[in-house]
Design a protein around this motif. Sequence first.
Motif, mmCIF file in Angstrom:
data_model
loop_
_atom_site.group_PDB
_atom_site.id
_atom_site.type_symbol
_atom_site.label_atom_id
_atom_site.label_comp_id
_atom_site.label_asym_id
_atom_site.label_seq_id
_atom_site.Cartn_x
_atom_site.Cartn_y
_atom_site.Cartn_z
ATOM 1 N N ARG A 59 0.818 -1.208 0.000
ATOM 2 C CA ARG A 59 0.000 0.000 0.000
ATOM 3 C C ARG A 59 0.859 1.269 0.000
ATOM 4 N N HIS A 60 2.045 1.208 0.600
ATOM 5 C CA HIS A 60 2.934 2.362 0.630
ATOM 6 C C HIS A 60 3.667 2.551 -0.698
ATOM 7 N N ARG A 61 3.551 1.562 -1.577
ATOM 8 C CA ARG A 61 4.154 1.655 -2.919
ATOM 9 C C ARG A 61 3.102 1.218 -3.948
ATOM 10 N N PRO A 62 2.134 2.078 -4.209
ATOM 11 C CA PRO A 62 1.016 1.687 -5.082
ATOM 12 C C PRO A 62 1.435 1.343 -6.512
ATOM 13 N N GLU A 63 2.638 1.742 -6.928
ATOM 14 C CA GLU A 63 3.094 1.404 -8.279
ATOM 15 C C GLU A 63 3.494 -0.071 -8.398
ATOM 16 N N MET A 64 3.682 -0.742 -7.254
ATOM 17 C CA MET A 64 4.090 -2.153 -7.264
ATOM 18 C C MET A 64 2.866 -3.047 -7.471
ATOM 19 N N PRO A 65 2.992 -4.051 -8.341
ATOM 20 C CA PRO A 65 1.872 -4.968 -8.546
ATOM 21 C C PRO A 65 1.681 -5.877 -7.335
ATOM 22 N N VAL A 66 0.476 -6.391 -7.198
ATOM 23 C CA VAL A 66 0.178 -7.384 -6.165
ATOM 24 C C VAL A 66 1.023 -8.627 -6.441
ATOM 25 N N GLN A 67 1.511 -9.237 -5.372
ATOM 26 C CA GLN A 67 2.352 -10.430 -5.507
ATOM 27 C C GLN A 67 1.806 -11.531 -4.618
ATOM 28 N N TRP A 68 2.122 -12.746 -4.998
ATOM 29 C CA TRP A 68 1.882 -13.871 -4.106
ATOM 30 C C TRP A 68 3.226 -14.271 -3.530
ATOM 31 N N ARG A 69 3.336 -14.212 -2.220
ATOM 32 C CA ARG A 69 4.563 -14.666 -1.567
ATOM 33 C C ARG A 69 4.483 -16.186 -1.472
ATOM 34 N N CYS A 70 5.471 -16.834 -2.076
ATOM 35 C CA CYS A 70 5.506 -18.297 -2.123
ATOM 36 C C CYS A 70 6.651 -18.836 -1.282
ATOM 37 N N GLN A 71 6.361 -19.891 -0.543
ATOM 38 C CA GLN A 71 7.434 -20.681 0.028
ATOM 39 C C GLN A 71 7.989 -21.496 -1.122
ATOM 40 N N GLN A 72 9.296 -21.676 -1.135
ATOM 41 C CA GLN A 72 9.882 -22.495 -2.194
ATOM 42 C C GLN A 72 10.762 -23.569 -1.575
ATOM 43 N N LEU A 73 10.667 -24.736 -2.138
ATOM 44 C CA LEU A 73 11.522 -25.857 -1.764
ATOM 45 C C LEU A 73 12.465 -26.064 -2.935
ATOM 46 N N LEU A 74 13.734 -25.738 -2.701
ATOM 47 C CA LEU A 74 14.744 -25.764 -3.756
ATOM 48 C C LEU A 74 15.681 -26.941 -3.548
ATOM 49 N N VAL A 76 19.403 -27.983 -4.154
ATOM 50 C CA VAL A 76 20.692 -27.369 -4.456
ATOM 51 C C VAL A 76 21.673 -28.422 -4.961
ATOM 52 N N SER A 77 22.831 -27.956 -5.390
ATOM 53 C CA SER A 77 23.815 -28.823 -6.043
ATOM 54 C C SER A 77 24.330 -29.949 -5.154
ATOM 55 N N THR A 78 24.207 -29.807 -3.843
ATOM 56 C CA THR A 78 24.618 -30.881 -2.931
ATOM 57 C C THR A 78 23.579 -31.983 -2.825
ATOM 58 N N GLY A 79 22.411 -31.775 -3.448
ATOM 59 C CA GLY A 79 21.312 -32.732 -3.371
ATOM 60 C C GLY A 79 20.351 -32.448 -2.235
ATOM 61 N N GLU A 80 20.700 -31.493 -1.362
ATOM 62 C CA GLU A 80 19.828 -31.124 -0.252
ATOM 63 C C GLU A 80 18.672 -30.273 -0.746
ATOM 64 N N GLN A 81 17.594 -30.288 0.033
ATOM 65 C CA GLN A 81 16.482 -29.392 -0.253
ATOM 66 C C GLN A 81 16.477 -28.308 0.804
ATOM 67 N N ILE A 82 16.371 -27.062 0.350
ATOM 68 C CA ILE A 82 16.373 -25.918 1.245
ATOM 69 C C ILE A 82 15.101 -25.108 1.035
ATOM 70 N N TRP A 83 14.779 -24.306 2.031
ATOM 71 C CA TRP A 83 13.563 -23.516 2.041
ATOM 72 C C TRP A 83 13.892 -22.053 1.811
ATOM 73 N N GLY A 84 13.062 -21.388 1.021
ATOM 74 C CA GLY A 84 13.215 -19.959 0.786
ATOM 75 C C GLY A 84 11.874 -19.336 0.453
ATOM 76 N N LEU A 85 11.902 -18.065 0.106
ATOM 77 C CA LEU A 85 10.702 -17.326 -0.272
ATOM 78 C C LEU A 85 10.914 -16.688 -1.641
ATOM 79 N N LEU A 86 9.824 -16.570 -2.371
ATOM 80 C CA LEU A 86 9.866 -15.920 -3.678
ATOM 81 C C LEU A 86 8.534 -15.243 -3.926
ATOM 82 N N ASP A 87 8.572 -13.965 -4.240
ATOM 83 C CA ASP A 87 7.360 -13.231 -4.612
ATOM 84 C C ASP A 87 7.131 -13.413 -6.108
ATOM 85 N N VAL A 88 5.891 -13.777 -6.466
ATOM 86 C CA VAL A 88 5.529 -14.096 -7.847
ATOM 87 C C VAL A 88 4.247 -13.346 -8.208
ATOM 88 N N LEU A 89 4.190 -12.853 -9.431
ATOM 89 C CA LEU A 89 2.953 -12.244 -9.920
ATOM 90 C C LEU A 89 1.872 -13.326 -10.036
#
Length: 133
Positions: A59-74, A76-89
């Motif tokens: 709301r403080h940046r009305p020029e920014m589009p609405v996003q869905w904040r997603c949890q992501q299970l990635l 990585v090259s070691t074969g482990e799965q790690i958790w992160g966040l990604l905002d997606v249209l």
Amino acid sequence: MAPPLPRTVRAVDTAQLLDLAQEAAMHGFSQRLPVDWLQKHLAAEATHYLIPTLVQYLRHRPEMPVQWRCQQLLTVSTGEQIWGLLDVLPDTFDKIPETLDAASKKDIASRIGQAVTQREWSERLGSEEMPQT
């Protein structure tokens, strides 16, 4: 008005995830990992998962589009799965095909809850590996 937040899990390959991260960077979204960090650390042939968790209105940046904040299970090259966040249209997320059955989605949601965060994983590698957004 953004469409309602879907209760689902979507699978993407590494190239698709890099495209999503690039789009987030282009829009200046706050929850994302740098594309160069992802290129360096993601397993090239892996499948990664996105779970929308909240609608992000700046709301403080009305020029920014609405996003869905997603949890992501990635994976990585070691074969482990790690958790992160990604905002997606919302429109971008909706274009990702629905390919997982209910049992797979439940399993992924369980694994994401047990995964170490991207920050924890990076810290184990050493401070020189910490991404800069």
